[in-house]
Design an enzyme around this catalytic site. Structure first.
Site, PDB file in Angstrom:
ATOM      1  N   ASP B  71       0.826  -1.201   0.000  1.00 43.97           N
ATOM      2  CA  ASP B  71       0.000   0.000   0.000  1.00 43.97           C
ATOM      3  C   ASP B  71       0.864   1.257   0.000  1.00 43.97           C
ATOM      4  O   ASP B  71       0.354   2.367   0.043  1.00 43.97           O
ATOM      5  CB  ASP B  71      -1.000  -0.002   1.161  1.00 43.97           C
ATOM      6  N   HIS B  72       2.183   1.069  -0.052  1.00 43.54           N
ATOM      7  CA  HIS B  72       3.066   2.227  -0.176  1.00 43.54           C
ATOM      8  C   HIS B  72       3.929   2.174  -1.426  1.00 43.54           C
ATOM      9  O   HIS B  72       4.525   3.164  -1.811  1.00 43.54           O
ATOM     10  CB  HIS B  72       3.955   2.349   1.059  1.00 43.54           C
ATOM     11  N   GLU B 202       1.219   9.487   9.574  1.00 40.77           N
ATOM     12  CA  GLU B 202       0.149   8.505   9.453  1.00 40.77           C
ATOM     13  C   GLU B 202      -0.681   8.540  10.733  1.00 40.77           C
ATOM     14  O   GLU B 202      -0.215   9.016  11.767  1.00 40.77           O
ATOM     15  CB  GLU B 202       0.744   7.106   9.265  1.00 40.77           C
TER      16      GLU B 202
END
EC number: 3.1.27.-
Lengths: 968, 599
Positions: B71-72, B202
């Protein structure tokens, strides 16, 4: 009178030697003095370039300079200093000045003015800093002169405005080390300049350079250390420094805050952004707690360490440090600790947890959640979870210290400590176990906590397990299930690691004696007795069964109803264990059998132990019977010695005392026996047999006296006198025996001389004790001293012989506590039949693991001896780090012994044993540290006037080894 | 005034992290992630947002990848090869090593298993990795003359980093995912007091404060230990990277400590490869592993062996780590089916399970599962849940903000509702503004940049010499001329400025008349004024000149009689504009009048 004369002769003799010595050294000095400084002068003048001069200086710095020539050298250096243009050379000269003024015996006040003068015209910052450093050295040597200090401080203050951080740094250091501490003096001398070193230093708290800021705080701390009371006003400034960008500043600031909190614990400070006020120590505690989550681990360690010593903090703040509110999706969650506690209090324990068991419960008011804790909140929670183990250890230590002073805090921090038992680093685990042991008086373990604690018993590290046993010895358990659990886990440990046997038994002994009522309901189950059926008799040699019995018997000691539950064989086993493991099994009052040792138990006062009484009675008997016929005395002594030895075996707490006296009586017995020999009057050639006996006796007495002096801890001055007295008697005996067996007076002369010298030194050392020694050997001897000094050796011997016979037997007073140093080698066990094979010429490492009890300073005294079958003996000094201290009076030696030998044809056994080294100087003078750690062979070089030797104090263990010839 | 503009791809959403930062004219893309939940175009960020026309390479100055989670970094080959980007891509060494493995695995599953076309190929992954520049921790990398980046340790997974992006004196810190509490194989995130203008953090666990890790670890170990002692088998479904290694270390050290003998198996494949990288990048792990690796590399497991399919039927206790983590397919599910029937066995779910997977079903307590082919599987084994998450919780986020001291905070990678709470907290505690943009929303942040000005050393020394001690922290007044020329600022002395500009110097003088009632003679008045000033201005040089005028420093005072009224004297005070301060002070002083002389 004659003795005095004799002394003078000796003194003169030694003086002669000294004079010669002095002359020699003086000659040397005179030779060296002019040449050295002159050479330097010539060198420096010749030097073509600065680099050259620097080389000369560097070369010069390597050699020491004598006190007398220091001043000359300094003058030469200063001369060159003024001429020199190059900064690096000046720097070197400045540093040399500092080095030279450090020379012992040199008083640097004569060069101080010059050094200050050089400061005036110096342009280079580095040289300035170095010069200030030199002044600091000078100042520290002349601390007792206030005007000098004053002057130096003034100089430093002047240079504080320098633009270089190095110079400012040194100035502050100087002020810190030399600034006036006594208020009165400061006012007298000059109130203006000395007005306030604190203010001067305080002004530099906001210097632009972090190094200067650090130096300022350090200087402040230095002042504090030197006894100046810091002002409370600094506190505010120091608090600001906590937010500094640089870690060294923060680290020093934390220290300063701590110092202030100890100085002014009770003053009141306002809380910013509210109008409340709190105690300064609480405020400081909160601030230091905050630093436990600092970005730099150095600061974190510092902060965590200091927290431990802030014991005046209010309990409210203290308990906050363990506080951590959990939440999940904004709903309150309970910590695992709280859940465990709840489970326990609801009566349900150790249920398998399901998913969602920790599901969050009530909603949280968003406003009430405080994410950045303002005060002490959660400091230890953070510290114990830190990334660096240094911080964790510091936190555990602090926790320990705080818990020791506050029982309620101890109760609260238990959960966290128990958690630390599972840390990934062994040191941290060990530290937390030790901590728990230290605070165990204040706490009772809950079952779930006990469960976690006991889980660590399976750890493969022996240190951890033993620390844990030690902990269990002094733990309070709350329920009978807890005891059962502990027993089960300990037995599991026993099967997994059979070498832990002793330690586990000991642990169960204390567990039993601490919780008799909890053990009681468990007894039928533990002994697996049945109301109707006879159960098979368990194996008496099973260590696990012994462990159970140790627990039960120790509990039964204070629980008289328990023996009713025992079955027949339990009683038999009791009798056996009481005899074989007397240190673990206490005396019980069992129904139906009489206790041998206490037939008149009601008459005994509770605090007077019957054994103790027995000891004293038997000793008194011996001391009273002075004038029995020799035969009777001998017999009585023999019986008493036997009794005492047996007593020592049975009563571990009296063992030291009993052994000590038994040894003393043994010496006496030997002496009497030697003197009672009927052959004393027979002509010389026939002495041989008798001679062997008497000289052997003398030798043994000597050995025993050394044992008495050095192997027991708790020996006091009174005992030492008597031991030395006994030794003197033995020496007299030796002298007599030699006189009888040797022909001619020549060798005897020297011996007599030596003996008289010893009498003399005895008199000097124990002059205060002499009045207590009426009628003793030495007392009589001193009366006869004038005669002895003048008479011939043969006469001396005769006098000695009669005095020895006539002298009375001295009372040996017993000290309060006496413990004999003992050592047990746990490893190697000596049971292995497999030889340890290694190639000859190479070394093999043998692990040695031993416990030492009641050894003072084991690092300096305990040695390992290895005896090879060829009679060769090797003495090994273990490293100081090999000794651990698991408890008071106990030490543990875990070391490796390197063995090597030439090839053998077949495996053979070597003996390993522990020795206690002694040095007869040690008892009188301060303990001399021995610097040689290297292995050396048996023959130790005897020091000039002390006798060194070793006493074996452990049973030898045999190790089977086999050096093989090297294969080509 | 300057501004950042930001456009997060995953603002209030977990997954598909992709943020575009424009800072002082530079454009930087942070992370290039994919969304696990979608199988269509939505799984990748919409790169047409960045620039409608023109090539991406021209628009973007660099791309930074914080760590190797998909997801990065999942969209990276698509972005660089299919959309087209040739500029530099920055990531840390471990990320560069592990990232292609994961991408390849991801590609295999999508293309080979699901049969999708129009997806990036293996070659594309390779080409993409060629554009990657690897960076070290705390190494300052100059992307171009103005743009520099620096990596900080972030914990979370091996090689995860936080990046500081700096242009001139403006800076942004992007955290990626990070963890503030150390675990068994990684340390805690750390940043220095870099005081960035903006911190992009985050906020996965914005509303959670977690319990101590130790309790969870102890519970986990206790459960495994008990089951193994009972003779049961333990199944731990894991994903290949990250938590799996942590749990391995945990069990390995426990086995070592407790001297246990039961075998531990690790399902082969990805994990084996990954373990290899963990062995290599020891410097990225925690203190304990770093300190002990000289004796033994902790990732060279002594008790953990590779798993073979046949071992599942072996009798006796064992522990097996098997992929995937949610029990939805593959080896872990196979083993689960074999062992589910025995109540002595245990399955421990170490992480979150998506709805619909077997993992989720058993965790929610379902005991009868319908498997493929209408089989009913009865689950008798114990099911345990043990969360080991590597994100910072609310406290950790606050701690990081405290360490870095940013001027603004921007929250991404979290749920809007939770972020709202944290935002409020941040604003309340630190008094900094906090933003939480939605996907695709642009946030502009105004900064107050400090502008560097060159000053000549001579002037600086001269100016600091005037006045008292140089005090570091206080602003100081200086006289000089600011020259703005060729995009540079210089502060020079006025003389030099005049010289450079070729201008003649003009003098500006102020004069002022002060009337004083004094019947005496002019020179007597002058003398009185002199005495008065001398008495008051002790620090200045006050002189009485032979012509009757008085000078105070460079200020001239003359006393003349009033032309009309002889009783009134006129004091003429004259000063240059440099002495304005003293001059006006003198006038006001004189205006108060002279003291009535007693003499």
């Amino acid at each position: 009178m004659a003795a005095h004369l004799k002394k003078r002769v000796y003194e003169e003799f030694t003086k002669v030697v000294q004079q010669q010595h002095e002359e020699l050294s003086a000659k040397k000095l005179r030779l060296a003095k002019p040449s050295k400084s002159a050479a330097l002068h010539v060198d420096l003048c010749k030097a073509a370039s600065p680099a050259d001069a620097l080389q000369h200086l560097l070369h010069f710095a390597r050699r020491p300079v004598e006190v007398e020539s220091v001043e000359g050298v300094v003058r030469i250096l200063l001369e060159h200093y003024y001429k020199e243009n190059d900064a690096s050379v000046r720097l070197k000269i400045a540093s040399l000045l500092g080095l030279l003024s450090k020379t012992a015996g040199f008083s640097p006040d004569c060069i101080m003015d010059d050094a200050i003068n050089t400061l005036q015209n110096e342009k280079s910052h580095q040289v300035l800093a170095q010069l200030l450093d030199t002044l600091l050295v000078i100042g520290t040597k002349l601390t007792d002169s206030p005007p000098v200090r004053m002057r130096l401080v003034e100089v430093a203050c002047k240079h504080l405005t320098d633009s270089s951080h190095g110079v400012r740094n040194k100035c502050l250091q100087l002020i810190g080390c030399l600034g006036p501490v006594e208020k009165g003096v400061a006012k007298e001398v000059e109130s203006q300049s000395a007005k306030d070193v604190q203010k001067i230093i305080g002004d530099h708290f906001n210097d632009q350079d972090p190094r200067v800021r650090t130096a300022a705080i350090k200087a402040m701390l230095q002042l504090h250390e030197r006894g100046l009371k810091l002002q409370q006003a600094i506190y505010c400034q120091a608090c600001k420094l906590l937010a500094d960008d640089y870690e060294q500043v923060r680290s020093a600031a934390v220290q300063l805050i701590w110092v202030l909190s100890q100085l002014y614990p009770e003053s009141i400070v306002p809380i910013p952004s509210s109008n409340e006020e709190i105690r300064l120590v609480d405020d400081a505690f909160g601030k230091i707690c905050h630093m436990v989550s600092d970005g730099s681990w150095v600061v974190r360690v510092q902060a965590a360490k200091l927290l431990g010593s802030m014991q005046q903090v209010s309990s409210h703040f203290l308990e906050q440090t363990l506080d951590k509110k959990l939440m999940s999706d904004l709903r309150r969650k309970r910590t695992a600790h709280e859940r465990a506690k709840e489970l326990y209090s609801s009566g349900e324990f150790s249920s398998g947890r399901k998913w969602g068991d920790d599901a969050p419960k009530e909603e949280i008011d968003t406003g009430a959640v405080n994410l950045i804790e303002s005060g002490a909140c959660g400091a230890f929670v953070h510290g114990l979870e830190d990334e660096m183990y240094e911080v964790r250890i510091a936190a555990v230590e602090a926790l320990c210290m705080l818990a020791q002073s506050s029982p309620s805090f101890a109760e609260k921090c238990l959960d966290f400590l128990v958690d630390m038992f599972n840390d990934e680093i062994e040191e941290v685990r060990l530290q937390s176990i030790h901590t728990m042991r230290k605070i165990s008086n204040n706490i009772t373990l809950r079952e779930d906590q006990l469960d976690t604690v006991l889980a660590v018993l399976e750890d493969s590290s022996r240190d951890i397990r033993e620390a844990l046993h030690e902990l269990l010895c002094c733990t309070n358990v709350s329920t009978k299930e807890g005891i059962h659990l502990a027993l089960v886990e300990l037995l599991k440990n026993l099967t997994k690691y059979p070498t832990d046997r002793e330690s586990i038994w000991k642990c169960l002994k204390f567990l039993g004696s601490r919780h008799p009522t909890l053990v009681l309901p468990l007894v039928p189950e533990l002994l697996s007795t049945h109301p109707f059926f006879d159960t098979p008799e368990p194996d008496m040699d099973d260590p696990a069964y012994i462990a159970v019995l140790v627990l039960i018997f120790n509990a039964a000691k204070s629980c008289p109803t328990m023996p009713a539950l025992f079955s027949d064989h339990t009683f038999r086993h009791y009798a056996y264990l009481r005899d074989s493991l007397s240190h673990l099994v206490p005396a019980l009052r069992l129904p139906g059998r009489k206790l041998v040792s206490s037939p008149v138990s009601p008459s005994i006062t509770p605090n007077e132990d019957p054994c103790q009484q027995f000891l004293h009675q038997s000793l008194e008997r011996v001391y009273n019977l002075q004038h029995l016929d020799p035969q009777g005395v001998q017999e009585l002594l023999e019986f008493t010695i036997r009794d005492l030895q047996r007593l020592g075996e049975l009563q571990s707490e009296l063992a030291g005392m009993a052994d000590f006296t038994a040894t003393y009586l043994q010496c006496q017995l030997l002496l009497i026996k030697a003197l009672q020999e009927k052959l004393w009057n027979v002509a010389a050639p026939l002495y041989l047999k008798q001679n062997a006996l008497a000289s052997a006796a003398a030798k043994q007495i000597l050995e025993e006296t050394y044992k008495m002096e050095f192997m027991y801890s708790g020996v006091e001055g009174r005992q030492v006198v008597i031991i030395h007295h006994m030794r003197l008697q033995a020496k007299a005996l030796q002298l007599i025996v030699t006189a009888r067996t040797t022909r001619g007076a020549e060798p005897l002369f020297g011996m007599c001389e030596k003996f008289l010298q010893e009498v003399d030194s005895f008199q000097r050392c124990f002059i205060s004790e002499l009045p207590h020694m009426q009628g003793s050997f030495v007392d009589k001897l001193l009366d006869l001293m004038p005669r002895l000094v003048t008479s011939k050796p043969s006469e001396v011997v005769k006098i000695l012989q009669t005095t020895l016979r006539q002298s009375t037997f001295l009372h040996l007073p017993l000290p309060e506590q006496l413990h004999r140093a003992t050592a047990t080698i746990i490893e190697p066990t000596g049971e292995s039949d497999n030889p340890l094979r290694f190639t000859s010429g190479l070394v093999v490492a043998l692990d040695v693991d031993a416990t030492l009890e009641h050894v003072q300073d084991p690092q300096g005294t305990v040695k390992v001896q290895v005896l090879y079958p060829d009679g060769q003996a090797q003495l090994i000094h273990p490293k100081p780090a090999d000794f651990r201290n698991p408890g008071p009076g106990r030490h543990r030696l875990i070391t490796q012994v390197y063995l090597s030998h030439t090839a053998w044809t077949e495996p053979c056994q070597i003996e390993v044993r522990l020795l206690l080294a002694y040095n007869s100087n040690r008892s009188k003078a301060a303990k001399m540290p021995k610097s040689t750690w290297s292995d050396s062979m048996e023959a130790l070089p005897p020091s000039e006037n002390g006798i060194e030797g070793t006493i074996p104090f452990s049973k030898p263990v045999k190790v089977y080894i086999m050096p093989k010839p090297a294969r080509r | 005034l300057s501004s950042f503009s930001l456009r997060p791809g995953a603002g209030q959403d977990v997954g598909r992290s992709c943020i575009l930062v424009s800072i002082a004219g530079k454009n930087v893309m942070l992370d290039c992630g994919m969304h696990m939940g979608y199988n269509d175009d939505r799984r990748f960020p919409d790169f047409s947002y960045i620039t409608q026309n023109g090539r991406l390479t021209d628009f973007l100055d660099c791309v930074i990848i914080s760590h190797f989670h998909l997801d990065h970094c999942g969209a990276l080959p698509y972005f660089s090869e299919m959309v087209g980007y040739d500029g530099p891509i920055y990531m840390t060494h471990p990320t560069k090593a592990i990232c292609p493995i994961l991408l390849e695995d991801y590609r295999k599953i999508t293309v080979d298993k699901k049969g999708e076309t129009n997806f990036f190929t293996s070659q594309m992954i390779k080409d993409c990795m060629k554009k990657v520049v690897a960076v070290h921790l705390h190494q300052t990398v100059q992307v171009d003359e103005e743009l520099e980046i620096k990596a900080y340790y972030a914990g979370h997974v091996l090689g995860a980093a936080m990046f500081q992006i700096k242009v001139g004196c403006e800076s942004v810190v992007y955290t990626g995912d990070y963890n503030m509490t150390p675990d068994r194989h990684l340390g805690a995130a750390w940043i220095d007091k870099c005081r960035p203008d903006l911190l992009i953090s985050e906020s996965t666990y914005a509303t959670t404060i977690r319990d101590s890790k130790r309790c969870r670890e102890r519970d986990f170990l206790k459960k495994v230990h008990e089951t193994v002692e009972r003779g049961g088998k333990v199944l731990i479904p894991v994903f290949a990277l990250g938590r799996a290694q942590e749990l391995c270390i945990l069990l390995e050290t426990f086995w070592e400590r407790m001297n246990l003998k039961a075998p531990i198996y690790f399902s082969t494949g990805l994990t084996e490869k990954a373990n290899h990288y963990y062995k290599l990048f020891i410097t990225w792990t925690n203190q304990k592993i770093r300190k002990t690796f000289v004796q033994r590399n902790m990732f060279e497991f002594k008790h953990i062996k590779a798993f073979d399919r046949a071992y599942a039927d072996n009798p006796g206790p064992m522990v097996v780590f098997a992929t995937p983590g949610m029990l939805h397919a593959g080896q872990s599910l196979q083993i689960f089916r074999k062992w589910a029937g025995n109540e002595k066995n245990m399955v421990i779910m170490p992480g979150y399970c998506v709805q619909g997977t077997v993992g989720h079903k058993i965790l929610s307590g379902q005991r009868k599962l319908e498997m493929e082919g209408r089989q009913i599987l009865e689950v008798k084994m114990q099911v345990e849940y043990m969360s080991f998450s590597a994100h910072a919780d609310a406290k950790g986020i606050m701690q990081l903000i405290r360490q870095a001291e940013p001027r603004n905070v921007l929250l991404v990678h979290g749920e809007a509702k939770k972020m709202e709470f944290l935002k409020q907290k941040i604003e309340q505690e630190f008094h900094v503004s906090c933003y939480m943009p939605a996907n695709g929303e642009t946030t502009t942040i105004f900064t107050n940049p400090s502008i560097p000005v060159d000053i000549s050393l001579g002037l600086l020394k001269r100016e600091t010499a005037i006045g008292l001690l140089p005090d570091a922290k206080k602003p100081k007044l200086m006289h000089g001329t600011l020259i703005m020329k060729d995009n540079s600022f210089r502060l020079v002395s006025s003389e030099q400025a005049l010289k450079e500009l070729g201008l003649a110097e003009h003098q500006l003088r102020f004069t002022c008349r002060v009337h004083i009632q004094d019947p005496r003679k002019e020179h007597e008045t002058g003398l009185r004024v002199y005495n008065h000033l001398k008495a008051i201005l002790k620090d200045y040089s006050v002189q009485h000149l032979p012509d009757g005028s008085i000078t105070v420093e460079s200020i001239l005072i003359q006393a003349t009689a009033h032309s009309e009224d002889q009783g009134t004297k006129v004091l003429l005070v004259s000063w240059t504009y440099q002495d304005e301060e003293l001059g006006s002070y003198l006038t006001s002083l004189l205006k108060k009048g002279l003291p009535q002389s007693t003499a």
